[in-house]
Structures are given as structure tokens and as C-alpha cells.
Scaffold this motif. Sequence first.
Motif, PDB file in Angstrom:
ATOM      1  N   LEU A  87     -34.489   5.901  18.538  1.00 30.82           N
ATOM      2  CA  LEU A  87     -35.012   7.231  18.839  1.00 30.82           C
ATOM      3  C   LEU A  87     -36.522   7.185  19.022  1.00 30.82           C
ATOM      4  CD1 LEU A  87     -32.997   9.550  16.398  1.00 30.82           C
ATOM      5  CD2 LEU A  87     -32.976   9.668  18.895  1.00 30.82           C
ATOM      6  N   ARG A  88     -37.206   6.430  18.188  1.00 34.04           N
ATOM      7  CA  ARG A  88     -38.664   6.372  18.261  1.00 34.04           C
ATOM      8  C   ARG A  88     -39.166   5.589  19.470  1.00 34.04           C
ATOM      9  NH1 ARG A  88     -39.728   6.261  11.769  1.00 34.04           N
ATOM     10  NH2 ARG A  88     -40.342   8.453  11.651  1.00 34.04           N
ATOM     11  N   GLU A  89     -38.258   4.903  20.160  1.00 37.44           N
ATOM     12  CA  GLU A  89     -38.646   4.202  21.387  1.00 37.44           C
ATOM     13  C   GLU A  89     -38.606   5.129  22.602  1.00 37.44           C
ATOM     14  OE1 GLU A  89     -35.890   1.019  21.636  1.00 37.44           O
ATOM     15  OE2 GLU A  89     -36.859  -0.191  20.065  1.00 37.44           O
ATOM     16  N   ILE A  90     -37.996   6.306  22.444  1.00 36.06           N
ATOM     17  CA  ILE A  90     -37.917   7.260  23.548  1.00 36.06           C
ATOM     18  C   ILE A  90     -39.290   7.896  23.749  1.00 36.06           C
ATOM     19  CG2 ILE A  90     -36.893   9.443  24.318  1.00 36.06           C
ATOM     20  CD1 ILE A  90     -34.383   8.707  22.754  1.00 36.06           C
ATOM     21  N   PRO A  91     -39.800   7.920  24.977  1.00 38.79           N
ATOM     22  CA  PRO A  91     -41.107   8.551  25.232  1.00 38.79           C
ATOM     23  C   PRO A  91     -41.162   9.975  24.695  1.00 38.79           C
ATOM     24  CG  PRO A  91     -40.373   7.356  27.172  1.00 38.79           C
ATOM     25  CD  PRO A  91     -39.214   7.341  26.201  1.00 38.79           C
ATOM     26  N   GLY A  92     -42.183  10.251  23.897  1.00 35.82           N
ATOM     27  CA  GLY A  92     -42.351  11.575  23.316  1.00 35.82           C
ATOM     28  C   GLY A  92     -41.767  11.723  21.931  1.00 35.82           C
ATOM     29  N   LEU A  93     -41.054  10.700  21.438  1.00 31.92           N
ATOM     30  CA  LEU A  93     -40.418  10.808  20.122  1.00 31.92           C
ATOM     31  C   LEU A  93     -40.968   9.813  19.105  1.00 31.92           C
ATOM     32  CD1 LEU A  93     -36.644  11.453  20.948  1.00 31.92           C
ATOM     33  CD2 LEU A  93     -38.475  13.097  20.507  1.00 31.92           C
ATOM     34  N   SER A  94     -42.109   9.252  19.362  1.00 31.30           N
ATOM     35  CA  SER A  94     -42.654   8.256  18.435  1.00 31.30           C
ATOM     36  C   SER A  94     -42.954   8.844  17.055  1.00 31.30           C
ATOM     37  CB  SER A  94     -43.929   7.629  19.008  1.00 31.30           C
ATOM     38  OG  SER A  94     -44.905   8.632  19.246  1.00 31.30           O
ATOM     39  N   SER A  95     -43.218  10.149  16.993  1.00 28.37           N
ATOM     40  CA  SER A  95     -43.548  10.785  15.707  1.00 28.37           C
ATOM     41  C   SER A  95     -42.447  11.727  15.224  1.00 28.37           C
ATOM     42  CB  SER A  95     -44.862  11.555  15.821  1.00 28.37           C
ATOM     43  OG  SER A  95     -44.773  12.567  16.817  1.00 28.37           O
ATOM     44  N   ILE A  96     -41.221  11.567  15.747  1.00 30.11           N
ATOM     45  CA  ILE A  96     -40.115  12.422  15.307  1.00 30.11           C
ATOM     46  C   ILE A  96     -39.915  12.289  13.799  1.00 30.11           C
ATOM     47  CG2 ILE A  96     -38.412  10.612  15.786  1.00 30.11           C
ATOM     48  CD1 ILE A  96     -36.398  12.780  16.494  1.00 30.11           C
ATOM     49  N   ARG A  97     -39.636  13.401  13.140  1.00 26.95           N
ATOM     50  CA  ARG A  97     -39.378  13.389  11.701  1.00 26.95           C
ATOM     51  C   ARG A  97     -37.908  13.031  11.472  1.00 26.95           C
ATOM     52  NH1 ARG A  97     -40.834  18.988   9.327  1.00 26.95           N
ATOM     53  NH2 ARG A  97     -40.414  17.873   7.390  1.00 26.95           N
ATOM     54  N   LEU A  98     -37.655  11.989  10.705  1.00 28.37           N
ATOM     55  CA  LEU A  98     -36.296  11.507  10.468  1.00 28.37           C
ATOM     56  C   LEU A  98     -35.870  11.780   9.030  1.00 28.37           C
ATOM     57  CD1 LEU A  98     -36.570   8.069  12.298  1.00 28.37           C
ATOM     58  CD2 LEU A  98     -35.574  10.193  13.180  1.00 28.37           C
ATOM     59  N   ILE A  99     -34.717  12.401   8.873  1.00 26.96           N
ATOM     60  CA  ILE A  99     -34.160  12.718   7.565  1.00 26.96           C
ATOM     61  C   ILE A  99     -32.832  11.981   7.429  1.00 26.96           C
ATOM     62  CG2 ILE A  99     -33.569  14.539   5.944  1.00 26.96           C
ATOM     63  CD1 ILE A  99     -36.418  14.742   7.166  1.00 26.96           C
ATOM     64  N   ALA A 100     -32.711  11.130   6.427  1.00 22.95           N
ATOM     65  CA  ALA A 100     -31.472  10.385   6.207  1.00 22.95           C
ATOM     66  C   ALA A 100     -30.462  11.262   5.469  1.00 22.95           C
ATOM     67  CB  ALA A 100     -31.761   9.128   5.390  1.00 22.95           C
ATOM     68  N   VAL A 101     -29.213  11.223   5.919  1.00 21.07           N
ATOM     69  CA  VAL A 101     -28.115  11.951   5.273  1.00 21.07           C
ATOM     70  C   VAL A 101     -27.031  10.928   4.970  1.00 21.07           C
ATOM     71  CG1 VAL A 101     -26.452  13.811   5.480  1.00 21.07           C
ATOM     72  CG2 VAL A 101     -28.686  14.028   6.578  1.00 21.07           C
ATOM     73  N   THR A 102     -26.730  10.735   3.697  1.00 22.68           N
ATOM     74  CA  THR A 102     -25.820   9.653   3.323  1.00 22.68           C
ATOM     75  C   THR A 102     -25.071   9.980   2.045  1.00 22.68           C
ATOM     76  OG1 THR A 102     -25.744   7.315   2.664  1.00 22.68           O
ATOM     77  CG2 THR A 102     -27.751   8.520   2.152  1.00 22.68           C
ATOM     78  N   GLY A 103     -24.010   9.245   1.798  1.00 22.84           N
ATOM     79  CA  GLY A 103     -23.260   9.417   0.558  1.00 22.84           C
ATOM     80  C   GLY A 103     -23.805   8.568  -0.579  1.00 22.84           C
ATOM     81  N   TYR A 104     -24.828   7.765  -0.299  1.00 22.23           N
ATOM     82  CA  TYR A 104     -25.377   6.851  -1.295  1.00 22.23           C
ATOM     83  C   TYR A 104     -26.758   7.314  -1.750  1.00 22.23           C
ATOM     84  CZ  TYR A 104     -21.598   3.971   0.462  1.00 22.23           C
ATOM     85  OH  TYR A 104     -20.362   3.518   0.834  1.00 22.23           O
ATOM     86  N   GLY A 105     -26.948   7.370  -3.070  1.00 21.16           N
ATOM     87  CA  GLY A 105     -28.201   7.915  -3.585  1.00 21.16           C
ATOM     88  C   GLY A 105     -28.899   7.044  -4.601  1.00 21.16           C
ATOM     89  N   GLN A 106     -28.541   5.738  -4.669  1.00 22.82           N
ATOM     90  CA  GLN A 106     -29.232   4.854  -5.594  1.00 22.82           C
ATOM     91  C   GLN A 106     -30.673   4.630  -5.127  1.00 22.82           C
ATOM     92  OE1 GLN A 106     -27.889   3.722  -8.454  1.00 22.82           O
ATOM     93  NE2 GLN A 106     -26.025   4.864  -7.982  1.00 22.82           N
ATOM     94  N   GLU A 107     -31.525   4.204  -6.045  1.00 21.58           N
ATOM     95  CA  GLU A 107     -32.925   3.972  -5.682  1.00 21.58           C
ATOM     96  C   GLU A 107     -33.041   2.906  -4.604  1.00 21.58           C
ATOM     97  OE1 GLU A 107     -36.707   4.304  -5.030  1.00 21.58           O
ATOM     98  OE2 GLU A 107     -35.529   5.693  -6.267  1.00 21.58           O
ATOM     99  N   SER A 108     -32.164   1.919  -4.636  1.00 24.28           N
ATOM    100  CA  SER A 108     -32.201   0.882  -3.604  1.00 24.28           C
ATOM    101  C   SER A 108     -31.877   1.469  -2.232  1.00 24.28           C
ATOM    102  CB  SER A 108     -31.206  -0.240  -3.939  1.00 24.28           C
ATOM    103  OG  SER A 108     -29.882   0.277  -4.052  1.00 24.28           O
ATOM    104  N   ASP A 109     -30.975   2.456  -2.192  1.00 24.58           N
ATOM    105  CA  ASP A 109     -30.644   3.120  -0.932  1.00 24.58           C
ATOM    106  C   ASP A 109     -31.826   3.934  -0.426  1.00 24.58           C
ATOM    107  OD1 ASP A 109     -27.849   2.270  -0.997  1.00 24.58           O
ATOM    108  OD2 ASP A 109     -27.605   3.741  -2.602  1.00 24.58           O
TER     109      ASP A 109
END
Length: 205
Positions: free
Chosen positions: A153-175
Motif C-alpha cells: 500500500l505504501r508503494e502506491i503513489p500518494g499513500l506513503s504516509s497512509i495510517r495503518l491499523i492492524a486488526v488481528t486475533g492475536y494480542g501478545q506483546e510479540s504480536d
Amino acid sequence: PDALLHIFDRFVQEPQAIDRAQGGLGLGLTIVRSLVERHGGTVAASSDGRGRGSEFTVWLPKAQVPLAASGSGDREAAGPSAGVVAVRRILVVDDNEDGATLLSEVLSVNGHQTRTAHDGPSALLIASDFLPEVAFLDIGLPVMDGYELAARLREIPGLSSIRLIAVTGYGQESDRAKTREAGFERHLVKPVDMDSVERIVASRD
């Protein structure tokens, strides 16, 4: 009758008929209650019994000032405390179609422009045209995972500063450490808290 006591709670579902075995997530009425209460109202459910249907009643307070009477000067006088949130272009990517639709609809209700995708290639096609400002990405996606999608996504012109939010079923500190290293701004564990989603989207207003 017993269901009426908790029908508006999260993930509550009564036994369903075979043709509805793949029903929703049990979140729709929770969202209804949340939206109604944010407008100072209340909602209640009632039924005369099995096979007789259900009735949902919403009470909302009457507006004290007609909307047409509040011009731009009134909004300026209200200042930041009025809670006005800038409209964002938001991409939601999750292979769970119900989850993606739910999150997208909640964001749309709050005035944002949203698009959904269920795999990486589809998300890239949408993003190249839509140019989202924020993207909620499921990590465990088919075809390409959320980490690869984030980089692409960040390689698409105009999206280098897109804000990314991870959504996952895993919540350990390593994740969480792994998503930070991949450039994700926040790490949300499923099922996501909708209030947290709204705060994240508004955090740079």
C-alpha cells in the motif's frame, strides 16, 4: 422473554433456524443502542411471543434548536468541544466479510467515506483509485498477509504516509512488536472496540 434482558448486549444471539445458521455476529443491536444513546435517547425491544414478531422502539429527545437555524457562526462558536470529526477516506480489509462490513458501516455512520476488500490484491486495486487516508488491515489475510499488504500500500503513489491499523486475533506483546516493526500505528485485537476505532480515526483532527 428471557432474551429481552440481554438482547442489546454484544455477541448475544438466540438459537436460530437452520436457514439462518450463518447469521450475523450478534453486534447489530449493540450498535443500535450505542448510536441511540449517543443522541441522548433510549431503545427497547418487545414481543408478544414466538411467531408474533418483534417491536423495537426508539425514543429520541426533541432538538432544542432547528438545524437550519444553526449556521457556520454557531459551529465556530462551539469550538473543538463540539466534537466535530474530519471526514476520512478509510479502507477496511478483512477476509471475514461480516466483520469488514460491520466496521465499515460503523465508520460510515460517523460520516467517513469507506471501502472494503477481503484480500490483498483487491485492496490494492481499490486503494490505487480511492487513495485512503487510513486503512484497517486484518493480519491473517489470504493470498498476501497484512504485513505484505501494508508494504505494498505504501508503494502506491500518494499513500506513503497512509495510517495503518492492524486488526488481528492475536494480542501478545510479540504480536504487537511485529506490527510496530511493520509500520502499523495501532494494534487492535478482535473483536475490536468500536469506541477505540472512532478515537483512533479522530486522533489527528
